[in-house]
Design an enzyme around this catalytic site. Structure first.
Site, PDB file in Angstrom:
ATOM      1  N   ILE A  66       0.852  -1.191   0.000  1.00  0.00           N
ATOM      2  CA  ILE A  66       0.000   0.000   0.000  1.00  0.00           C
ATOM      3  C   ILE A  66       0.884   1.235   0.000  1.00  0.00           C
ATOM      4  O   ILE A  66       1.795   1.355   0.821  1.00  0.00           O
ATOM      5  CB  ILE A  66      -0.927   0.038   1.235  1.00  0.00           C
ATOM      6  CG1 ILE A  66      -1.830  -1.205   1.280  1.00  0.00           C
ATOM      7  CG2 ILE A  66      -1.785   1.298   1.223  1.00  0.00           C
ATOM      8  CD1 ILE A  66      -2.662  -1.305   2.546  1.00  0.00           C
TER       9      ILE A  66
ATOM     10  N   GLU B  62       0.491   3.524   8.421  1.00  0.00           N
ATOM     11  CA  GLU B  62       1.810   3.832   7.859  1.00  0.00           C
ATOM     12  C   GLU B  62       1.629   4.777   6.672  1.00  0.00           C
ATOM     13  O   GLU B  62       1.217   4.357   5.595  1.00  0.00           O
ATOM     14  CB  GLU B  62       2.520   2.550   7.419  1.00  0.00           C
ATOM     15  CG  GLU B  62       2.856   1.615   8.567  1.00  0.00           C
ATOM     16  CD  GLU B  62       3.667   0.412   8.129  1.00  0.00           C
ATOM     17  OE1 GLU B  62       4.184   0.434   6.988  1.00  0.00           O
ATOM     18  OE2 GLU B  62       3.773  -0.546   8.911  1.00  0.00           O
TER      19      GLU B  62
ATOM     20  N   ASP C 247       3.084   6.912   3.800  1.00  0.00           N
ATOM     21  CA  ASP C 247       4.320   6.871   3.012  1.00  0.00           C
ATOM     22  C   ASP C 247       4.716   8.249   2.486  1.00  0.00           C
ATOM     23  O   ASP C 247       5.897   8.593   2.452  1.00  0.00           O
ATOM     24  CB  ASP C 247       4.146   5.889   1.852  1.00  0.00           C
ATOM     25  CG  ASP C 247       3.815   4.490   2.343  1.00  0.00           C
ATOM     26  OD1 ASP C 247       4.629   3.928   3.091  1.00  0.00           O
ATOM     27  OD2 ASP C 247       2.736   3.965   1.998  1.00  0.00           O
TER      28      ASP C 247
ATOM     29  N   HIS D  97     -10.314  18.076  -4.368  1.00  0.00           N
ATOM     30  CA  HIS D  97     -11.123  19.043  -5.107  1.00  0.00           C
ATOM     31  C   HIS D  97     -10.717  19.009  -6.575  1.00  0.00           C
ATOM     32  O   HIS D  97      -9.521  19.013  -6.898  1.00  0.00           O
ATOM     33  CB  HIS D  97     -10.920  20.455  -4.546  1.00  0.00           C
ATOM     34  CG  HIS D  97     -11.500  20.645  -3.175  1.00  0.00           C
ATOM     35  ND1 HIS D  97     -12.856  20.698  -2.943  1.00  0.00           N
ATOM     36  CD2 HIS D  97     -10.903  20.782  -1.960  1.00  0.00           C
ATOM     37  CE1 HIS D  97     -13.073  20.864  -1.645  1.00  0.00           C
ATOM     38  NE2 HIS D  97     -11.897  20.920  -1.027  1.00  0.00           N
TER      39      HIS D  97
ATOM     40  N   CYS E 173     -15.465  16.525  -7.366  1.00  0.00           N
ATOM     41  CA  CYS E 173     -16.437  17.153  -8.254  1.00  0.00           C
ATOM     42  C   CYS E 173     -16.073  16.866  -9.712  1.00  0.00           C
ATOM     43  O   CYS E 173     -14.892  16.893 -10.072  1.00  0.00           O
ATOM     44  CB  CYS E 173     -16.471  18.661  -8.009  1.00  0.00           C
ATOM     45  SG  CYS E 173     -17.009  19.117  -6.339  1.00  0.00           S
TER      46      CYS E 173
END
Length: 395
Positions: free
Chosen positions: A82, A118, A120, A164, A206
């Protein structure tokens, strides 16, 4: 002579019928082999989770990302697979009435910023450049392993982004933007460099659907919280914190994921339906034309879960050493001899449910119908060439 010719024609006709029937059987076997070939043959899963917003009023974007992070970890993807990018540290913000916490539900019911988070890339490390470098693998040699996307051509990758945005762009920290063209080109580089097998792109912003309009690389499935011209709305205002806790689309996606377990057979078509317009207010969208497989045949765990089924527990387990197993004779001139038998610790683990891994598909071999069809062809050619009167020399 006429009788012999009639028998020869009849035998040829029979052989032709047999050939067609066996050929159809062979074709069905080949179709089955082709279907197996187009199944996802991935061997590992990765997740890149990105929050692009700063400042306290964007608390919900950090909560969105941490909620997805919590779900993929619960379903078995380890931290080593991840890449978590958070543009701001809401847990340590001076305005946070509960330091070291980030909540995704009202009344502070669920803290998604646990002890084992965690991060990164944090704060000003979350930039367009760093994000694109992670995807394409163009990073400095000194970059630690935890900040690398070490995927290959057998990797399924989940990319989740929130922040956004507008028509064709997503803002990073109110200072720069990534466009849908740049994102599409990055995915094409990943495909050319064999960095993924299949890719699931989810964006909560959006006009989110505009971000996947320019995709052109194969094996990509994309989901967005809103169509072009629509806003993606927030959800769950909390007076104690003073801001909204999550966005609507991610909230309902996470509710859906909470019902998934590593052995679940729930497919992507179910994920498409989790947030109708009546709940999201905006209109979620998805794109599947670049994806080779039918979404109804794609399991949720093909992207959100681990290939190796694991069971996560917070219980502390004390493993007992068996004295009989530990007994071993050491040679006088060898100090580090291996134990005679391996320690069988696995039998002590509290496995509630054994989840069997699907057996590996066997290597392709000629189907039975193909062999039968070949024999029918040989017999038909023999009858055409020599006639039925030569059958006695064979038998």
């Amino acid at each position: 002579m006429a009788v012999t010719d009639s028998l020869s024609r009849a035998a040829s006709t029979l052989a032709a019928v047999l050939l067609l029937s066996f050929g159809s059987v062979a074709a069905s076997h080949i179709e089955d082999q082709a279907e197996q070939f187009f199944r996802s043959g991935h061997t590992n899963n990765w997740a890149v989770l990105v929050c692009t917003s700063r400042f306290w009023f964007n608390y919900r974007h950090v909560a969105n990302t941490l909620s997805v992070y919590r779900s993929v970890k619960r379903l078995g993807i380890p931290d080593s697979h991840i890449v978590l990018m958070l543009a701001d540290d809401m847990a340590c913000n001076p305005r946070n009435p509960k330091p070291a916490t980030v909540f995704s539900h009202k009344n502070m019911e669920l803290n998604v910023y646990g002890d084992d988070v965690e991060v990164d890339y944090r704060s000003y490390e979350v930039t367009v450049e760093n994000f694109l470098r992670v995807l394409t693998g163009r990073i400095p040699p000194s970059t630690p392993r935890s900040k690398r996307l070490l995927s290959d051509d057998r990797s399924n990758i989940l990319i989740y982004m929130t922040g956004h945005g507008g028509n064709g762009f997503l803002k990073f920290q109110d200072s720069e933007e990534i466009t849908n063209i740049e994102l599409a080109d990055a995915f094409e580089q990943m495909w050319q460099k064999r960095r993924y097998n299949e890719l699931l792109f989810i964006i909560d912003t959006c006009q989110g659907a505009s971000m996947y309009e320019r995709f052109y690389s194969p094996n990509i499935m994309a989901l967005a919280s809103s169509q072009v011209g629509e806003d993606s709305l927030s959800h769950q205002p909390d007076p104690a914190i003073g801001v909204h806790l999550m966005d609507r689309y991610t909230f309902y996606v996470l509710e859906f994921l909470e019902e998934i377990n590593p052995a679940s057979q729930t497919n992507m078509n179910d994920l498409f339906q989790v947030c109708p317009k009546s709940l999201c207010v905006s209109t979620p969208g998805h794109r599947t034309d670049l994806f080779q497989r039918d979404p109804k045949n794609v399991l949720i765990t093909d992207f959100f879960g681990s290939v190796r089924k694991v069971e996560i527990t917070t219980e502390t387990i004390k493993l007992q050493q068996d004295s009989e197993i530990m007994e071993s004779s050491y040679k006088e001139d060898q100090m580090d001899e291996e134990l005679m038998e391996p320690l069988k610790y696995a039998e002590q683990l509290p496995v509630a449910q054994i989840i069997h891994q699907k057996p590996k598909l066997k290597d392709w071999h000629p189907p039975g119908g193909f062999i039968l069809g070949l024999w029918a062809l040989i017999i038909m050619v023999f009858f055409k060439t020599y006639g039925i009167k030569h059958m006695k020399f064979i038998f």
